[in-house]
Design a protein around this motif. Structure first.
Motif, PDB file in Angstrom:
ATOM      1  N   LEU A 184       8.899  -2.513  -7.222  1.00  0.00           N
ATOM      2  CA  LEU A 184       9.946  -2.718  -8.214  1.00  0.00           C
ATOM      3  C   LEU A 184       9.778  -4.047  -8.934  1.00  0.00           C
ATOM      4  CD1 LEU A 184      13.016  -1.371  -6.207  1.00  0.00           C
ATOM      5  CD2 LEU A 184      11.818  -0.249  -8.088  1.00  0.00           C
ATOM      6  N   VAL A 185       9.476  -5.101  -8.178  1.00  0.00           N
ATOM      7  CA  VAL A 185       9.274  -6.415  -8.781  1.00  0.00           C
ATOM      8  C   VAL A 185       8.015  -6.411  -9.643  1.00  0.00           C
ATOM      9  CG1 VAL A 185       8.783  -8.844  -8.301  1.00  0.00           C
ATOM     10  CG2 VAL A 185      10.526  -7.644  -6.976  1.00  0.00           C
ATOM     11  N   LYS A 241       0.845  -1.187   0.000  1.00  0.00           N
ATOM     12  CA  LYS A 241       0.000   0.000   0.000  1.00  0.00           C
ATOM     13  C   LYS A 241       0.879   1.236   0.000  1.00  0.00           C
ATOM     14  CE  LYS A 241      -3.776   2.230   2.528  1.00  0.00           C
ATOM     15  NZ  LYS A 241      -4.576   2.419   1.314  1.00  0.00           N
ATOM     16  N   THR A 242       0.532   2.199  -0.839  1.00  0.00           N
ATOM     17  CA  THR A 242       1.325   3.420  -0.949  1.00  0.00           C
ATOM     18  C   THR A 242       0.693   4.538  -0.114  1.00  0.00           C
ATOM     19  OG1 THR A 242       0.137   4.045  -2.963  1.00  0.00           O
ATOM     20  CG2 THR A 242       2.180   2.803  -3.224  1.00  0.00           C
ATOM     21  N   TYR A 243       1.450   5.606   0.059  1.00  0.00           N
ATOM     22  CA  TYR A 243       0.998   6.698   0.922  1.00  0.00           C
ATOM     23  C   TYR A 243      -0.272   7.349   0.370  1.00  0.00           C
ATOM     24  CZ  TYR A 243       1.120  10.998   3.699  1.00  0.00           C
ATOM     25  OH  TYR A 243       0.803  12.036   4.541  1.00  0.00           O
ATOM     26  N   ARG A 244      -1.315   7.330   1.167  1.00  0.00           N
ATOM     27  CA  ARG A 244      -2.615   7.906   0.795  1.00  0.00           C
ATOM     28  C   ARG A 244      -3.120   7.361  -0.538  1.00  0.00           C
ATOM     29  NH1 ARG A 244      -2.670  14.308   1.618  1.00  0.00           N
ATOM     30  NH2 ARG A 244      -4.874  13.881   1.311  1.00  0.00           N
ATOM     31  N   ASP A 245      -2.666   6.143  -0.851  1.00  0.00           N
ATOM     32  CA  ASP A 245      -3.054   5.472  -2.092  1.00  0.00           C
ATOM     33  C   ASP A 245      -2.712   6.316  -3.313  1.00  0.00           C
ATOM     34  OD1 ASP A 245      -4.048   3.213  -3.371  1.00  0.00           O
ATOM     35  OD2 ASP A 245      -6.052   4.066  -3.603  1.00  0.00           O
ATOM     36  N   LEU A 287       8.426  -0.561   4.893  1.00  0.00           N
ATOM     37  CA  LEU A 287       8.726   0.326   3.775  1.00  0.00           C
ATOM     38  C   LEU A 287       9.519  -0.395   2.693  1.00  0.00           C
ATOM     39  CD1 LEU A 287       8.599   3.474   2.972  1.00  0.00           C
ATOM     40  CD2 LEU A 287      11.010   3.458   3.613  1.00  0.00           C
ATOM     41  N   THR A 288      10.553  -1.121   3.087  1.00  0.00           N
ATOM     42  CA  THR A 288      11.384  -1.821   2.102  1.00  0.00           C
ATOM     43  C   THR A 288      10.615  -2.958   1.445  1.00  0.00           C
ATOM     44  OG1 THR A 288      12.322  -3.191   3.883  1.00  0.00           O
ATOM     45  CG2 THR A 288      13.544  -1.229   3.250  1.00  0.00           C
ATOM     46  N   THR A 289       9.711  -3.596   2.185  1.00  0.00           N
ATOM     47  CA  THR A 289       8.901  -4.661   1.599  1.00  0.00           C
ATOM     48  C   THR A 289       7.978  -4.106   0.520  1.00  0.00           C
ATOM     49  OG1 THR A 289       8.945  -5.931   3.665  1.00  0.00           O
ATOM     50  CG2 THR A 289       7.200  -6.454   2.088  1.00  0.00           C
ATOM     51  N   THR A 290       7.355  -2.945   0.803  1.00  0.00           N
ATOM     52  CA  THR A 290       6.485  -2.309  -0.190  1.00  0.00           C
ATOM     53  C   THR A 290       7.286  -1.864  -1.396  1.00  0.00           C
ATOM     54  OG1 THR A 290       5.033  -1.527   1.578  1.00  0.00           O
ATOM     55  CG2 THR A 290       4.795  -0.481  -0.577  1.00  0.00           C
ATOM     56  N   LEU A 291       8.460  -1.276  -1.146  1.00  0.00           N
ATOM     57  CA  LEU A 291       9.328  -0.844  -2.237  1.00  0.00           C
ATOM     58  C   LEU A 291       9.699  -2.027  -3.128  1.00  0.00           C
ATOM     59  CD1 LEU A 291      11.195   1.114  -3.726  1.00  0.00           C
ATOM     60  CD2 LEU A 291      12.916   0.698  -1.954  1.00  0.00           C
TER      61      LEU A 291
END
Length: 300
Positions: free
Chosen positions: A36-37, A1-5, A28-32
């Motif tokens: 990227l993947v 999930k990204t910031y404020r979608d 944060l790194t998991t979302t990043l």
């Protein structure tokens, strides 16, 4: 999930943002990593590596295409429309809307977004070929073909126009060029080429190849595979693919309603139910688009 979608990340260990951003470094790194993947073979849309590095995580347009292809077409559409409402003149925003609108069944809006993208950047690639094909505007679709990228599309357009011999010849030439230009062809891509070639000739020997795509991630791809199965007279499996396409986010009612390859399914109650669901979701997306202030900018 990204910031404020909004399609980007916000590192906020001290909680200074409103609403607060991410304070957990692992999260944060998991979302990043997932972002990227998730780009996969689609790429981020930026040619320069340096440009990609500083724009990818702050520009929602490429990420929006990933959202669309993974079942979130309507939220991606609305997020890109927010960018338009706030004055964005980035052609990538409109190129992303070409795809988002199509998945939602808003084909006229998809064409309008393509035209706006081209006004901003005359050379920007979009996916409008598929939009035109679903509208039955085959000549317009042919005019947008990029041979090095659209390997099978030109052949399928000629087939749709009733020119089977030209379709077969074009496909073989495009396949030869693609193989010659690529040092390595992935097994998935090679299988797709085998399927499209056999579909043109109604060759049922490729039916086992569809097994590997039952969990294919892109719902529009599921739709294309479903219509191919109808042409190969494998109606039960075709309905399974088409149902998954709709459920997973490709609910383009006009395409499902007009596609002549799907005519053998018209009287099947299972297909009627797929159409009913797609029509409902397309109408919901149309209302959301019409209610958004940016709809005044994208004139349909």
């Amino acid at each position: 999930k990204t910031y404020r979608d909004q399609g980007f990340l916000a590192w906020d260990p001290e909680g200074k943002l409103s609403p607060p951003g991410e304070s957990n470094l692992l999260a944060l790194t998991t979302t990043l990593e997932s972002i990227l993947v998730g780009v996969g073979q689609r790429g981020c849309g930026f040619e320069s590596q340096l440009e990609a590095a500083y724009r990818f995580l702050v520009d929602p347009s490429p990420y929006a295409k990933i959202e669309v292809a993974t079942g979130r077409a309507k939220p991606a559409m609305l997020r890109l429309l927010d960018r338009v409402q706030h004055g964005s003149s980035d052609p990538l925003v409109f190129a992303g809307l070409v795809m988002a609108f199509r998945y939602c069944g808003l084909l006229d809006a998809s064409v309008a977004a393509h035209e706006q993208a081209r006004r901003l950047d005359a050379k920007i690639p979009t996916s409008v070929v598929h939009t035109f094909r679903m509208m039955g505007r085959y000549e317009d679709a042919l005019a947008e073909i990029q041979p090095e990228r659209d390997i099978a599309d030109e052949a399928l357009l000629h087939e749709a126009m009733g020119n089977h011999e030209k379709a077969a010849a074009v496909f073989e030439e495009r396949k030869r060029q693609a193989v010659a230009a690529s040092a390595t062809i992935t097994s998935e891509f090679a299988t797709f080429l085998d399927i499209w070639g056999a579909t043109l000739h109604r060759d049922r020997s490729v039916l086992p190849l569809f097994d590997r795509f039952e969990a294919f991630g892109d719902p529009e791809g599921q739709y294309f595979l479903g219509r191919a199965l109808v042409r190969l007279e494998e109606h039960h499996r075709a309905l399974e693919f088409l149902s998954r396409a709709e459920q997973n986010g490709f609910f383009c009612f006009p395409a499902l309603e007009r596609d002549p390859w799907l005519d053998p399914l018209r009287c099947d109650p299972r297909f009627v139910e797929i159409l009913r669901r797609a029509e409902s979701r397309t109408r919901d997306a149309a209302r959301a688009f019409e209610d958004h202030a940016a709809s005044r900018v994208i004139r349909v």
